[in-house]
Design an enzyme around this catalytic site. Structure first.
Site, mmCIF file in Angstrom:
data_model
loop_
_atom_site.group_PDB
_atom_site.id
_atom_site.type_symbol
_atom_site.label_atom_id
_atom_site.label_comp_id
_atom_site.label_asym_id
_atom_site.label_seq_id
_atom_site.Cartn_x
_atom_site.Cartn_y
_atom_site.Cartn_z
ATOM 1 C CG HIS A 3 -42.135 14.630 10.050
ATOM 2 N ND1 HIS A 3 -41.445 13.832 9.177
ATOM 3 C CD2 HIS A 3 -43.120 15.210 9.321
ATOM 4 C CE1 HIS A 3 -42.000 13.904 7.980
ATOM 5 N NE2 HIS A 3 -43.007 14.743 8.027
ATOM 6 C CD GLN B 252 -51.912 16.774 1.261
ATOM 7 O OE1 GLN B 252 -52.706 16.907 2.181
ATOM 8 N NE2 GLN B 252 -50.629 17.075 1.386
ATOM 9 C CE LYS C 134 -40.740 30.495 10.750
ATOM 10 N NZ LYS C 134 -39.592 31.347 11.140
HETATM 11 P P1 AMP Z 1 -45.427 16.130 5.690
HETATM 12 O O1 AMP Z 1 -45.339 14.831 6.404
HETATM 13 O O2 AMP Z 1 -44.425 16.308 4.615
HETATM 14 O O3 AMP Z 1 -46.841 16.465 5.283
HETATM 15 O O4 AMP Z 1 -45.032 17.242 6.759
HETATM 16 C C1 AMP Z 1 -45.695 17.340 8.012
HETATM 17 C C2 AMP Z 1 -45.266 18.608 8.681
HETATM 18 O O5 AMP Z 1 -43.848 18.591 8.869
HETATM 19 C C3 AMP Z 1 -45.576 19.866 7.847
HETATM 20 O O6 AMP Z 1 -46.023 20.895 8.722
HETATM 21 C C4 AMP Z 1 -44.239 20.201 7.241
HETATM 22 O O7 AMP Z 1 -44.089 21.573 6.932
HETATM 23 C C5 AMP Z 1 -43.293 19.792 8.357
HETATM 24 N N1 AMP Z 1 -41.944 19.553 7.835
HETATM 25 C C6 AMP Z 1 -41.585 18.758 6.790
HETATM 26 N N2 AMP Z 1 -40.256 18.832 6.564
HETATM 27 C C7 AMP Z 1 -39.772 19.704 7.485
HETATM 28 C C8 AMP Z 1 -38.454 20.205 7.773
HETATM 29 N N3 AMP Z 1 -37.393 19.849 7.078
HETATM 30 N N4 AMP Z 1 -38.331 21.088 8.794
HETATM 31 C C9 AMP Z 1 -39.413 21.483 9.512
HETATM 32 N N5 AMP Z 1 -40.667 21.033 9.296
HETATM 33 C C10 AMP Z 1 -40.850 20.163 8.298
#
Ligand code: AMP
Length: 274
Positions: free
Chosen positions: A34, A58, A145
């Site tokens: 993040h 979701q 990604k």
């Molecule tokens: P989330 O909080 O899991 O909904 O993720 C929020 C954003 O962070 C989304 O766009 C995810 O794809 C991105 N994200 C989560 N884990 C990673 C990671 N390891 N590397 C890059 N982006 C991430």
């Protein structure tokens, strides 16, 4: 940093911002993945808005909505230190009304792979991202990604609905052993964390095969599944093009290799872009 708790406050705070705005939507329990999105947003824009909202629409029945990790205090500190201008922390009631109009993911792309295993997940995801994009009215929005299918569907939604925002894909951040960072990694114990490395190891193996000249998806997938025997079960191993059509052969610069697998009761996903 201004912390805003409802949509009126966000709209008012957004209206006060001058210049470009980068937006990073998250579900919290922030980690370096993040933070890398926030850093990219900070570099490209005059202002940065981050949202933290664990979006109920979701999650499927029986998934981890109620146990999803929450660390609002630590997350707030992280955002402050990262130079975020507005942190948006809405509740479900702020974001949804009863019987509202909703949008759906397209039948094919929205219901294969993640969408097949989690039917309806992408409908809820698109619904909340659309709302958040309208409210934060960003110049650019940042997505990892890591959630490749999500990123593809959001890009498609932005195009279909003529939204005036640039979608910026961000690289996957991993720990020193190669495990893709995820809020759900917190569910893993030490043994699980070690076994979880089979996802990234299978992708590294695929990369090595491709470097050695292998192009056949079936051969690459077979080798990956061998390595993935360390997982308790595998939801899918897939090789698709950037529009998520199945590929019989790797197309360099146009392929994504994806894996979803279970370590105990924790479901993990990972991928590489080739
Ligand atoms: P989330 O909080 O899991 O909904 O993720 C929020 C954003 O962070 C989304 O766009 C995810 O794809 C991105 N994200 C989560 N884990 C990673 C990671 N390891 N590397 C890059 N982006 C991430």
């Amino acid at each position: 940093m201004r912390v805003v708790h409802n949509t009126d406050e966000l709209k008012e705070a957004r209206a006060r911002l001058d210049g470009s705005v980068g937006f990073v939507p998250t579900m919290g329990a922030l980690h370096d993945g993040h933070i890398s999105l926030i850093k990219n947003a900070k570099e490209d824009n005059d202002n940065v808005i981050v949202s933290i909202f664990v979006n109920p629409t979701q999650f499927l029945e029986g998934e981890d909505l109620d146990s999803y990790p929450s660390k609002i205090e630590a997350d707030t500190k992280i955002c402050e230190l990262a130079g975020v201008d507005i942190l948006f922390l809405p509740t479900k009631n702020d974001m949804y009304e009863e019987n509202e109009i909703s949008i759906g993911a397209p039948a094919i792309q929205g219901y294969i792979l993640e969408g097949e295993k989690r039917p309806g997940h992408f409908d809820g995801m698109l619904q909340i991202v659309l709302k958040l994009l309208i409210l934060s009215a960003p110049t650019r929005a940042y997505f990892g990604k890591k959630d490749a299918q999500q990123l593809s569907l959001i890009t498609q939604m932005v195009r279909s609905y003529f939204l005036n925002v640039e979608v910026i894909p961000c690289d996957i951040i991993r720990d020193k052993n190669g495990l893709a960072l995820s809020s759900r990694n917190k569910y893993l114990d030490a043994e699980g964390t070690t076994r979880a490395l089979c996802l990234s190891k299978s992708l590294t193996k695929a990369t090595h095969q491709i470097i050695s000249g292998e192009r056949k998806s079936s051969v690459i997938k077979k080798e990956m599944l061998n390595i993935l025997q360390e997982a308790d079960s595998v939801d899918y191993v897939a090789i698709v093009d950037r529009d998520f059509n199945d590929l019989e052969n790797i197309e360099i610069e146009n392929s994504i290799i994806l894996v979803a697998a279970w370590i105990g009761t924790t479901r993990l996903i990972d991928n590489i872009w080739v």
